[in-house]
Design an enzyme around this catalytic site. Sequence first.
Site, PDB file in Angstrom:
ATOM      1  N   ASN A   9      38.281 -20.776  -6.356  1.00 35.06           N
ATOM      2  CA  ASN A   9      36.741 -20.966  -6.578  1.00 35.06           C
ATOM      3  C   ASN A   9      36.595 -21.797  -5.046  1.00 35.06           C
ATOM      4  O   ASN A   9      36.925 -23.244  -5.323  1.00 35.06           O
ATOM      5  CB  ASN A   9      36.457 -21.900  -7.850  1.00 35.06           C
ATOM      6  CG  ASN A   9      35.421 -22.558  -7.914  1.00 35.06           C
ATOM      7  OD1 ASN A   9      34.368 -22.108  -6.806  1.00 35.06           O
ATOM      8  ND2 ASN A   9      35.034 -23.481  -8.925  1.00 35.06           N
ATOM      9  N   LYS A  11      33.911 -23.255  -4.136  1.00 35.99           N
ATOM     10  CA  LYS A  11      32.848 -24.105  -4.182  1.00 35.99           C
ATOM     11  C   LYS A  11      32.054 -24.200  -3.060  1.00 35.99           C
ATOM     12  O   LYS A  11      31.777 -23.107  -2.445  1.00 35.99           O
ATOM     13  CB  LYS A  11      33.372 -25.585  -4.812  1.00 35.99           C
ATOM     14  CG  LYS A  11      34.424 -25.552  -5.787  1.00 35.99           C
ATOM     15  CD  LYS A  11      34.700 -26.869  -6.182  1.00 35.99           C
ATOM     16  CE  LYS A  11      35.925 -26.639  -7.645  1.00 35.99           C
ATOM     17  NZ  LYS A  11      36.044 -28.007  -8.411  1.00 35.99           N
ATOM     18  N   HIS A 100      30.716 -23.719 -15.191  1.00 36.45           N
ATOM     19  CA  HIS A 100      31.916 -24.770 -14.483  1.00 36.45           C
ATOM     20  C   HIS A 100      31.449 -26.042 -14.772  1.00 36.45           C
ATOM     21  O   HIS A 100      29.945 -26.283 -15.007  1.00 36.45           O
ATOM     22  CB  HIS A 100      31.823 -24.417 -13.094  1.00 36.45           C
ATOM     23  CG  HIS A 100      33.143 -25.250 -12.499  1.00 36.45           C
ATOM     24  ND1 HIS A 100      32.821 -26.697 -12.279  1.00 36.45           N
ATOM     25  CD2 HIS A 100      34.239 -24.695 -11.797  1.00 36.45           C
ATOM     26  CE1 HIS A 100      34.020 -26.931 -11.609  1.00 36.45           C
ATOM     27  NE2 HIS A 100      34.762 -25.866 -11.570  1.00 36.45           N
ATOM     28  N   GLY A 240      40.959 -26.585  -5.066  1.00 40.29           N
ATOM     29  CA  GLY A 240      41.192 -27.086  -3.678  1.00 40.29           C
ATOM     30  C   GLY A 240      42.237 -26.277  -3.123  1.00 40.29           C
ATOM     31  O   GLY A 240      42.175 -25.904  -1.906  1.00 40.29           O
TER      32      GLY A 240
HETATM   33  P1  PGA Z   1      40.940 -27.855  -8.447  1.00 39.95           P
HETATM   34  O1  PGA Z   1      39.102 -27.232  -8.908  1.00 39.95           O
HETATM   35  O2  PGA Z   1      41.705 -26.929  -8.697  1.00 39.95           O
HETATM   36  O3  PGA Z   1      40.270 -28.524  -7.019  1.00 39.95           O
HETATM   37  O4  PGA Z   1      41.030 -29.127  -9.477  1.00 39.95           O
HETATM   38  C1  PGA Z   1      39.446 -26.181 -10.164  1.00 39.95           C
HETATM   39  C2  PGA Z   1      37.739 -25.899 -10.350  1.00 39.95           C
HETATM   40  O5  PGA Z   1      37.039 -26.466 -10.596  1.00 39.95           O
HETATM   41  O6  PGA Z   1      37.749 -24.696 -10.675  1.00 39.95           O
END
Ligand code: PGA
Length: 256
Positions: A9, A11, A100, A240
């Site tokens: 993801n 984002k 999400h 991330g």
């Molecule tokens: P993260 O995010 O791995 O950066 O904690 C996971 C997500 O929000 O899908």
Amino acid sequence: MRQNLVAGNWKMNLDYQAGLALVSEITNMVADEATGPQAPQVVICPPFPFLAGVGKLLPAGGRFHLGAQNCHQQESGPYTGEVSARMLQSVGCEYVILGHSERRQYFREDDALLSQKVKAALAAGLQPIFCVGESLDTREADETFDFIGGQLENGLFHLSNEEFDRVVIAYEPIWAIGTGRTATSQQAQDVHAFIRERLARAYDAQAALNTTILYGGSANAQNARELFAQPDVDGGLIGGASLKSRDFTEIIKSFS
Ligand code: PGA
């Protein structure tokens, strides 16, 4: 069908050129390394404007798939700035992340709206990756299971067995997302097992066994192997660490 799966993801990160470079690196690295019976399906979920371009770089017919991060609940119409599930399908998407916690929190998406989005995604032939997860307050109040049970019931359980068959669930504790604070593998396993139990009650034992359930929240190259080794954890939704080709590739290789 239940399968090992890793979804990245992205984002609201990168620009188009950086996104194309990242996906080329990932496909090159993975092509050489991650094969074998446990090798996961890989879903890349870039921002909307990158979808078609990223999709062209994914080797066709293999383990790579394209996914989006959201869709609108209507098929088409006067919804300036929105993107429908059918549009996503038409540029090659097979998956869409829905529910999400960032969308629930910053865009006020509630279970009622999400239940419509899930329907729209399925109607367009997409597989929803439906996210559930509790806040720290909810966990500390010992209400995690009730809360997640409610999210499942209100967001998903209106679906028929056939529809539900195509849903992937992601358990993402809010306190673990982007914080560097991962759930322990036991915490993840406990919630995944609970989710499967709820699915068995809402549908049947076979549907529960066949559902792919991902963990998300600060999963990385160091902790993925232990998380994915849990009996009810089928892979990860990675934020991330999906922005770094080496880390993401390591995560893809973390099934044994
Ligand atoms: P993260 O995010 O791995 O950066 O904690 C996971 C997500 O929000 O899908």
